[in-house]
Design a protein around this motif. Structure first.
Motif, PDB file in Angstrom:
ATOM      1  N   THR A  89       0.859  -1.187   0.000  1.00  0.00           N
ATOM      2  CA  THR A  89       0.000   0.000   0.000  1.00  0.00           C
ATOM      3  C   THR A  89       0.896   1.237   0.000  1.00  0.00           C
ATOM      4  O   THR A  89       1.057   1.915   1.013  1.00  0.00           O
ATOM      5  N   ALA A  90       1.507   1.489  -1.150  1.00  0.00           N
ATOM      6  CA  ALA A  90       2.399   2.639  -1.293  1.00  0.00           C
ATOM      7  C   ALA A  90       1.934   3.500  -2.455  1.00  0.00           C
ATOM      8  O   ALA A  90       1.496   2.992  -3.491  1.00  0.00           O
ATOM      9  N   VAL A  91       2.009   4.812  -2.292  1.00  0.00           N
ATOM     10  CA  VAL A  91       1.620   5.738  -3.338  1.00  0.00           C
ATOM     11  C   VAL A  91       2.808   5.959  -4.268  1.00  0.00           C
ATOM     12  O   VAL A  91       3.850   6.471  -3.860  1.00  0.00           O
ATOM     13  N   LEU A  92       2.670   5.541  -5.529  1.00  0.00           N
ATOM     14  CA  LEU A  92       3.755   5.637  -6.500  1.00  0.00           C
ATOM     15  C   LEU A  92       3.507   6.793  -7.462  1.00  0.00           C
ATOM     16  O   LEU A  92       2.368   7.189  -7.706  1.00  0.00           O
ATOM     17  N   GLN A  93       4.588   7.303  -8.023  1.00  0.00           N
ATOM     18  CA  GLN A  93       4.483   8.360  -9.021  1.00  0.00           C
ATOM     19  C   GLN A  93       3.874   7.848 -10.324  1.00  0.00           C
ATOM     20  O   GLN A  93       3.241   8.589 -11.068  1.00  0.00           O
ATOM     21  N   LYS A  94       4.086   6.564 -10.609  1.00  0.00           N
ATOM     22  CA  LYS A  94       3.584   5.958 -11.837  1.00  0.00           C
ATOM     23  C   LYS A  94       2.894   4.643 -11.498  1.00  0.00           C
ATOM     24  O   LYS A  94       3.413   3.848 -10.709  1.00  0.00           O
ATOM     25  N   ASN A 139      -2.955  -5.302   0.148  1.00  0.00           N
ATOM     26  CA  ASN A 139      -2.663  -4.635   1.416  1.00  0.00           C
ATOM     27  C   ASN A 139      -1.498  -5.328   2.114  1.00  0.00           C
ATOM     28  O   ASN A 139      -1.458  -5.441   3.335  1.00  0.00           O
ATOM     29  N   TYR A 140      -0.548  -5.794   1.324  1.00  0.00           N
ATOM     30  CA  TYR A 140       0.550  -6.601   1.857  1.00  0.00           C
ATOM     31  C   TYR A 140       1.406  -5.780   2.823  1.00  0.00           C
ATOM     32  O   TYR A 140       1.840  -4.663   2.511  1.00  0.00           O
ATOM     33  N   CYS A 141       1.641  -6.348   3.978  1.00  0.00           N
ATOM     34  CA  CYS A 141       2.485  -5.694   4.987  1.00  0.00           C
ATOM     35  C   CYS A 141       2.941  -6.764   5.969  1.00  0.00           C
ATOM     36  O   CYS A 141       2.237  -7.066   6.938  1.00  0.00           O
ATOM     37  N   PRO A 142       4.113  -7.392   5.724  1.00  0.00           N
ATOM     38  CA  PRO A 142       4.552  -8.483   6.598  1.00  0.00           C
ATOM     39  C   PRO A 142       4.993  -8.024   7.973  1.00  0.00           C
ATOM     40  O   PRO A 142       5.092  -8.830   8.904  1.00  0.00           O
ATOM     41  N   SER A 143       5.327  -6.738   8.125  1.00  0.00           N
ATOM     42  CA  SER A 143       5.760  -6.219   9.423  1.00  0.00           C
ATOM     43  C   SER A 143       5.115  -4.863   9.656  1.00  0.00           C
ATOM     44  O   SER A 143       4.845  -4.117   8.724  1.00  0.00           O
ATOM     45  N   HIS A 144       4.847  -4.552  10.887  1.00  0.00           N
ATOM     46  CA  HIS A 144       4.155  -3.309  11.243  1.00  0.00           C
ATOM     47  C   HIS A 144       5.131  -2.357  11.931  1.00  0.00           C
ATOM     48  O   HIS A 144       6.110  -2.787  12.538  1.00  0.00           O
ATOM     49  N   PRO A 145       4.919  -1.005  11.887  1.00  0.00           N
ATOM     50  CA  PRO A 145       3.806  -0.353  11.201  1.00  0.00           C
ATOM     51  C   PRO A 145       3.998  -0.301   9.693  1.00  0.00           C
ATOM     52  O   PRO A 145       5.126  -0.316   9.207  1.00  0.00           O
ATOM     53  N   CYS A 146       2.882  -0.243   8.961  1.00  0.00           N
ATOM     54  CA  CYS A 146       2.939  -0.139   7.509  1.00  0.00           C
ATOM     55  C   CYS A 146       2.963   1.325   7.096  1.00  0.00           C
ATOM     56  O   CYS A 146       2.400   2.181   7.782  1.00  0.00           O
ATOM     57  N   ARG A 147       3.606   1.601   5.975  1.00  0.00           N
ATOM     58  CA  ARG A 147       3.701   2.975   5.481  1.00  0.00           C
ATOM     59  C   ARG A 147       3.255   3.029   4.017  1.00  0.00           C
ATOM     60  O   ARG A 147       3.637   2.170   3.236  1.00  0.00           O
ATOM     61  N   PRO A 148       2.528   4.059   3.589  1.00  0.00           N
ATOM     62  CA  PRO A 148       1.926   5.066   4.482  1.00  0.00           C
ATOM     63  C   PRO A 148       0.708   4.502   5.189  1.00  0.00           C
ATOM     64  O   PRO A 148       0.029   3.627   4.659  1.00  0.00           O
ATOM     65  N   LYS A 149       0.432   4.997   6.383  1.00  0.00           N
ATOM     66  CA  LYS A 149      -0.699   4.510   7.146  1.00  0.00           C
ATOM     67  C   LYS A 149      -1.999   4.808   6.401  1.00  0.00           C
ATOM     68  O   LYS A 149      -2.258   5.936   6.009  1.00  0.00           O
ATOM     69  N   GLY A 172      -2.769   3.852   3.449  1.00  0.00           N
ATOM     70  CA  GLY A 172      -2.545   4.047   2.025  1.00  0.00           C
ATOM     71  C   GLY A 172      -3.219   2.987   1.186  1.00  0.00           C
ATOM     72  O   GLY A 172      -3.780   2.013   1.694  1.00  0.00           O
ATOM     73  N   VAL A 173      -3.188   3.172  -0.129  1.00  0.00           N
ATOM     74  CA  VAL A 173      -3.757   2.207  -1.064  1.00  0.00           C
ATOM     75  C   VAL A 173      -2.680   1.819  -2.069  1.00  0.00           C
ATOM     76  O   VAL A 173      -1.749   2.573  -2.329  1.00  0.00           O
ATOM     77  N   SER A 174      -2.817   0.642  -2.652  1.00  0.00           N
ATOM     78  CA  SER A 174      -1.827   0.161  -3.610  1.00  0.00           C
ATOM     79  C   SER A 174      -1.944   0.916  -4.927  1.00  0.00           C
ATOM     80  O   SER A 174      -3.041   1.231  -5.391  1.00  0.00           O
ATOM     81  N   SER A 175      -0.803   1.183  -5.537  1.00  0.00           N
ATOM     82  CA  SER A 175      -0.751   1.830  -6.852  1.00  0.00           C
ATOM     83  C   SER A 175      -0.415   0.833  -7.949  1.00  0.00           C
ATOM     84  O   SER A 175       0.090   1.203  -9.000  1.00  0.00           O
ATOM     85  N   VAL A 176      -0.689  -0.435  -7.702  1.00  0.00           N
ATOM     86  CA  VAL A 176      -0.458  -1.491  -8.687  1.00  0.00           C
ATOM     87  C   VAL A 176      -1.801  -1.922  -9.268  1.00  0.00           C
ATOM     88  O   VAL A 176      -2.725  -2.251  -8.526  1.00  0.00           O
ATOM     89  N   GLU A 177      -1.907  -1.901 -10.586  1.00  0.00           N
ATOM     90  CA  GLU A 177      -3.133  -2.326 -11.257  1.00  0.00           C
ATOM     91  C   GLU A 177      -2.982  -3.770 -11.726  1.00  0.00           C
ATOM     92  O   GLU A 177      -2.078  -4.091 -12.500  1.00  0.00           O
ATOM     93  N   ILE A 178      -3.885  -4.633 -11.273  1.00  0.00           N
ATOM     94  CA  ILE A 178      -3.859  -6.055 -11.612  1.00  0.00           C
ATOM     95  C   ILE A 178      -4.988  -6.339 -12.595  1.00  0.00           C
ATOM     96  O   ILE A 178      -6.150  -5.995 -12.336  1.00  0.00           O
ATOM     97  N   SER A 179      -4.661  -6.981 -13.729  1.00  0.00           N
ATOM     98  CA  SER A 179      -5.685  -7.240 -14.745  1.00  0.00           C
ATOM     99  C   SER A 179      -5.387  -8.522 -15.513  1.00  0.00           C
ATOM    100  O   SER A 179      -4.241  -8.981 -15.567  1.00  0.00           O
ATOM    101  N   ASN A 180      -6.445  -9.094 -16.084  1.00  0.00           N
ATOM    102  CA  ASN A 180      -6.335 -10.301 -16.921  1.00  0.00           C
ATOM    103  C   ASN A 180      -5.647 -11.447 -16.178  1.00  0.00           C
ATOM    104  O   ASN A 180      -4.590 -11.947 -16.579  1.00  0.00           O
ATOM    105  N   VAL A 181      -6.276 -11.859 -15.087  1.00  0.00           N
ATOM    106  CA  VAL A 181      -5.782 -12.980 -14.290  1.00  0.00           C
ATOM    107  C   VAL A 181      -6.818 -14.092 -14.347  1.00  0.00           C
ATOM    108  O   VAL A 181      -8.005 -13.858 -14.077  1.00  0.00           O
TER     109      VAL A 181
END
Length: 395
Positions: A278-283, A309-319, A321-330
């Motif tokens: 859950t990281a905010v990416l520029q692209k 919402n993958y976060c194997p260890s806490h705290p997660c950053r940014p608190k 946040g939402v993922s900037s990865v688009e998953i399609s055609n699975v």
């Protein structure tokens, strides 16, 4: 007479060239000692340099026996086609402080590389596992991978056994057209970060007929992985076959065109998994054209997973946040077997970039224990279901 002489001369030249083409470089002739104590890195490197510098085809032979080998880099480009034949047992130092980098045995910048021979790579990782605190310490010491391939093209890695690696068994980075087959990769289920095969920034990788039982992902495909074909893999114990984790940092390349077929997961934490931070990416990063087919689950905790919402260890950053990865055609097709939690398929996608065109075709998953019931869970998923669906679909 001249014709006969020319024929004989050409014949002798051809024989001579054939002998040169397959020249053998035995590490014992370079001072290697199979006594379980002597560091053989100098002898191995001298054999490599001689074999690499000539034209034709070269075989570096490590005969049967047990060889101590410290951190070593086999670097190209080479004039010869390189065949590294390991028939004996290579042992890494148990002391992690003898390593300066994150790899024990490295092959770099080689075109046409064959590594096999039926031997064993012993990472001697038991001491290293006690020093692995990476889940709590961001500045933890990086432990060495058993065997790393960097910028290798046309590689054939086969018929080897890797045991007790300190961290990953095999890592591929920047590689192209690689085949990994007839491998057995073993580490205890509680050994941290002992991934079987990890791939990044590589294209055209085939993995087939491999048995992996380890303490982390059996196979992990990271950023820039494209054109991978995985089949006939037995995974267990371990964390399954994963795409990711992805999207933690800016600049990660897309993942595309992955096929996983005819594989078995036994007693693993996960089966087939896609995980993103859950990281905010520029692209926006894309994961697309992923196909899972003919998969057997045996008492798997989480058979089918998309976790954005993958976060194997806490705290997660940014608190928050939402993922900037688009998953399609699975696509998931002919997935069957048993799960030992309450969820068969957990598809948790990003509210920022919902998963697109996810298909479930003929899924039959049942609880491994009496009195249990499996359900499916979906969030921010766009897709469709076909054929038998046990448990009921959630899309």
């Amino acid at each position: 007479m001249n014709t006969i002489f020319l024929f004989v001369f050409c014949f002798l030249v051809c024989i001579a060239e054939a002998k040169v083409e397959y020249k053998l470089f035995n590490v014992m002739n370079y001072g290697a000692r199979a006594d379980d104590r002597t560091d053989n890195s100098v002898a191995f490197l001298r054999a490599w340099n001689d074999a690499c510098s000539r034209r034709g085809k070269s075989t570096i032979l490590v005969p049967q026996g047990s060889y101590m080998l410290h951190e070593i880099i086999f670097s190209g480009p080479c004039n010869a086609w390189m065949n590294f034949q390991i028939e004996g047992r290579l042992k890494a130092p148990s002391d992690i402080y003898l390593f300066r980098t994150d790899s024990w045995i490295s092959f770099r910048y080689v075109d046409k590389l064959n590594v096999g021979g039926g031997g064993t790579l012993d990472g001697q990782g038991a001491f290293a596992w006690t020093k692995n605190d990476c889940e709590k310490n961001q500045n933890c010491r990086t432990l060495p991978t058993t065997m790393t391939f960097q910028f290798v093209t046309n590689g054939y890695i086969h018929h080897m056994r890797s045991i007790n690696t300190k961290q990953n068994h095999f890592v591929l980075y920047g590689c192209k057209d690689m085949v990994l087959t007839r491998l057995k990769l073993i580490a205890p289920f509680n050994s941290p970060n002992t991934d079987g095969i990890k791939i990044a920034m590589s294209t055209g990788v085939t993995i087939t007929s491999v048995n992996i039982g380890t303490g982390d992902d059996c196979i992990a495909m990271l950023y820039g992985t494209k054109g991978v074909r995985i089949s006939d893999v037995y995974c267990g114990p371990g964390h399954g076959i994963s795409i990711g984790s992805l999207g933690k940092s800016n600049g990660e390349d897309d993942v595309d065109d992955i096929v996983v077929k005819n594989c078995t997961f036994s007693g693993t934490n996960n089966g087939v998994r896609i995980k993103t931070w859950t990281a905010v990416l520029q692209k926006i990063m894309h994961v697309s054209n992923i196909h899972y087919e003919d998969i057997v689950m045996e008492n798997v905790q989480n058979p089918i997973v998309i976790d954005q919402n993958y976060c194997p260890s806490h705290p997660c950053r940014p608190k928050g946040g939402v993922s900037s990865v688009e998953i399609s055609n699975v696509s998931y097709r002919f997935i069957r077997g048993s799960g030992n939690s309450n969820v068969a398929a957990s598809l948790q996608c990003s509210p920022n970039k919902p998963c697109l065109n996810i298909t479930m075709d003929t899924i039959n998953l049942w609880p491994s224990g009496k009195g249990k019931k499996l359900n499916n869970e979906c969030l921010n998923v766009n897709g469709a279901s076909y054929g038998i669906q046990i448990p009921s679909p959630c899309m």
